[in-house]
Design an enzyme around this catalytic site. Structure first.
Site, mmCIF file in Angstrom:
data_model
loop_
_atom_site.group_PDB
_atom_site.id
_atom_site.type_symbol
_atom_site.label_atom_id
_atom_site.label_comp_id
_atom_site.label_asym_id
_atom_site.label_seq_id
_atom_site.Cartn_x
_atom_site.Cartn_y
_atom_site.Cartn_z
ATOM 1 N N LYS A 16 0.807 -1.216 0.000
ATOM 2 C CA LYS A 16 0.000 0.000 0.000
ATOM 3 C C LYS A 16 0.847 1.275 0.000
ATOM 4 C CE LYS A 16 -2.147 0.183 3.884
ATOM 5 N NZ LYS A 16 -1.514 1.298 4.598
ATOM 6 N N ARG A 92 -8.485 3.790 10.320
ATOM 7 C CA ARG A 92 -8.258 2.404 10.725
ATOM 8 C C ARG A 92 -9.324 1.904 11.686
ATOM 9 N NH1 ARG A 92 -2.467 2.654 9.668
ATOM 10 N NH2 ARG A 92 -1.269 0.863 10.221
ATOM 11 N N ARG A 131 11.090 -7.701 5.481
ATOM 12 C CA ARG A 131 11.482 -6.310 5.235
ATOM 13 C C ARG A 131 12.307 -5.734 6.386
ATOM 14 N NH1 ARG A 131 5.752 -2.782 5.582
ATOM 15 N NH2 ARG A 131 5.526 -2.999 7.820
ATOM 16 N N ARG A 133 11.781 -4.070 9.252
ATOM 17 C CA ARG A 133 11.617 -2.754 9.870
ATOM 18 C C ARG A 133 11.671 -2.917 11.390
ATOM 19 N NH1 ARG A 133 6.412 0.443 7.771
ATOM 20 N NH2 ARG A 133 5.561 -0.068 9.809
ATOM 21 N N ARG A 144 -0.792 -6.523 14.795
ATOM 22 C CA ARG A 144 -1.289 -5.542 13.832
ATOM 23 C C ARG A 144 -2.260 -6.177 12.836
ATOM 24 N NH1 ARG A 144 4.269 -3.212 13.606
ATOM 25 N NH2 ARG A 144 4.465 -4.325 11.667
HETATM 26 P P1 AMP Z 1 1.774 2.209 9.094
HETATM 27 O O1 AMP Z 1 3.001 2.889 8.594
HETATM 28 O O2 AMP Z 1 0.513 2.720 8.471
HETATM 29 O O3 AMP Z 1 1.903 0.736 9.014
HETATM 30 O O4 AMP Z 1 1.654 2.587 10.637
HETATM 31 C C1 AMP Z 1 2.632 2.223 11.582
HETATM 32 C C2 AMP Z 1 2.030 2.313 13.004
HETATM 33 O O5 AMP Z 1 1.601 3.646 13.274
HETATM 34 C C3 AMP Z 1 0.800 1.461 13.241
HETATM 35 O O6 AMP Z 1 1.118 0.140 13.597
HETATM 36 C C4 AMP Z 1 0.105 2.213 14.385
HETATM 37 O O7 AMP Z 1 0.734 1.954 15.628
HETATM 38 C C5 AMP Z 1 0.383 3.656 14.023
HETATM 39 N N1 AMP Z 1 -0.687 4.209 13.138
HETATM 40 C C6 AMP Z 1 -0.542 4.631 11.847
HETATM 41 N N2 AMP Z 1 -1.718 5.054 11.355
HETATM 42 C C7 AMP Z 1 -2.627 4.890 12.344
HETATM 43 C C8 AMP Z 1 -4.033 5.112 12.446
HETATM 44 N N3 AMP Z 1 -4.741 5.592 11.416
HETATM 45 N N4 AMP Z 1 -4.634 4.807 13.620
HETATM 46 C C9 AMP Z 1 -3.948 4.340 14.670
HETATM 47 N N5 AMP Z 1 -2.639 4.074 14.641
HETATM 48 C C10 AMP Z 1 -1.967 4.358 13.489
#
Ligand code: AMP
Length: 193
Positions: A16, A92, A131, A133, A144
């Site tokens: 994504k 989310r 990956r 990270r 997650r």
């Molecule tokens: P991502 O890069 O979108 O995978 O986000 C990494 C982490 O940031 C997630 O595992 C959450 O802990 C936090 N996070 C990112 N976007 C959100 C969101 N819309 N709502 C809640 N937590 C978020």
């Protein structure tokens, strides 16, 4: 080109983020990634960033209040009106989705397209394990993905009732997946009044 306003859904590890960059490059919409915004706050070592880091490292979700606040602020900036937006990684939860709808109405912004980049759980798990990270521990990945099914997957139905909703097969090369997205977005733009 007319600006397009869209949301892209997909499990973590679905590609994504990469596809969002390719789409925003092609169509000019502003890329709004809450994950990127939170990582930038961590990088700057603000108190807010440090709090978010603890939550993110555990694979949990940052509160709806915080997320809705940063998204509302970003959507209100003038480039969004001119160029359109692509929301990546947000909403989310149902709370975030409801707040988003209210913010869009308040700013008089349309929502033209909601995409679901579909990649099965087994495939995203092995992609994320490779990956490497920092927040990709096996436990955090499982948490997650569980949260995605529980909190985020129900939003697909919520948005499918609200307008244009398309499922895109996320398997294949980056180029193949992008071609699928490109075709759908181009069609929606040409239908836009
Ligand atoms: P991502 O890069 O979108 O995978 O986000 C990494 C982490 O940031 C997630 O595992 C959450 O802990 C936090 N996070 C990112 N976007 C959100 C969101 N819309 N709502 C809640 N937590 C978020």
């Amino acid at each position: 080109m007319k600006p397009i306003n869209l949301i892209i859904f997909g499990r973590q590890g679905s590609g994504k983020g990469t596809q969002s960059l390719m789409v925003t490059e092609e169509f000019g919409s502003v890329h709004i990634s809450t994950g990127d915004m939170l990582r930038a706050a961590i990088e700057q070592a603000t108190e807010f960033g440090l709090q978010a880091k603890t939550v993110m490292d555990r694979g949990e979700l940052v509160s709806d209040e915080v997320i809705s606040g940063i998204v509302a602020e970003r959507l209100g900036q003038s480039d969004v009106m001119q160029q359109g937006f692509l929301l990546d990684g947000v909403p989310r939860t149902l709370g975030q989705a409801e707040s988003l709808i209210a913010v869009l109405e308040g700013l008089d912004l349309s929502l033209d397209l909601v995409l679901n980049l579909e990649v099965p759980i087994d495939e995203v798990t092995s992609r994320m394990m490779s990956r490497g990270r920092e927040d990709d521990t096996e436990e955090a990945i499982a948490r997650r993905l569980g949260l995605y099914e529980q909190e985020t997957a129900p939003l697909l139905e919520f948005f499918s009732e609200k307008g244009v909703f398309e499922v895109i097969d996320g398997l294949g090369s980056e180029t193949e997946v992008f071609e699928r997205l490109n075709a759908v977005i181009t069609r929606v733009i040409s239908d836009k009044k």
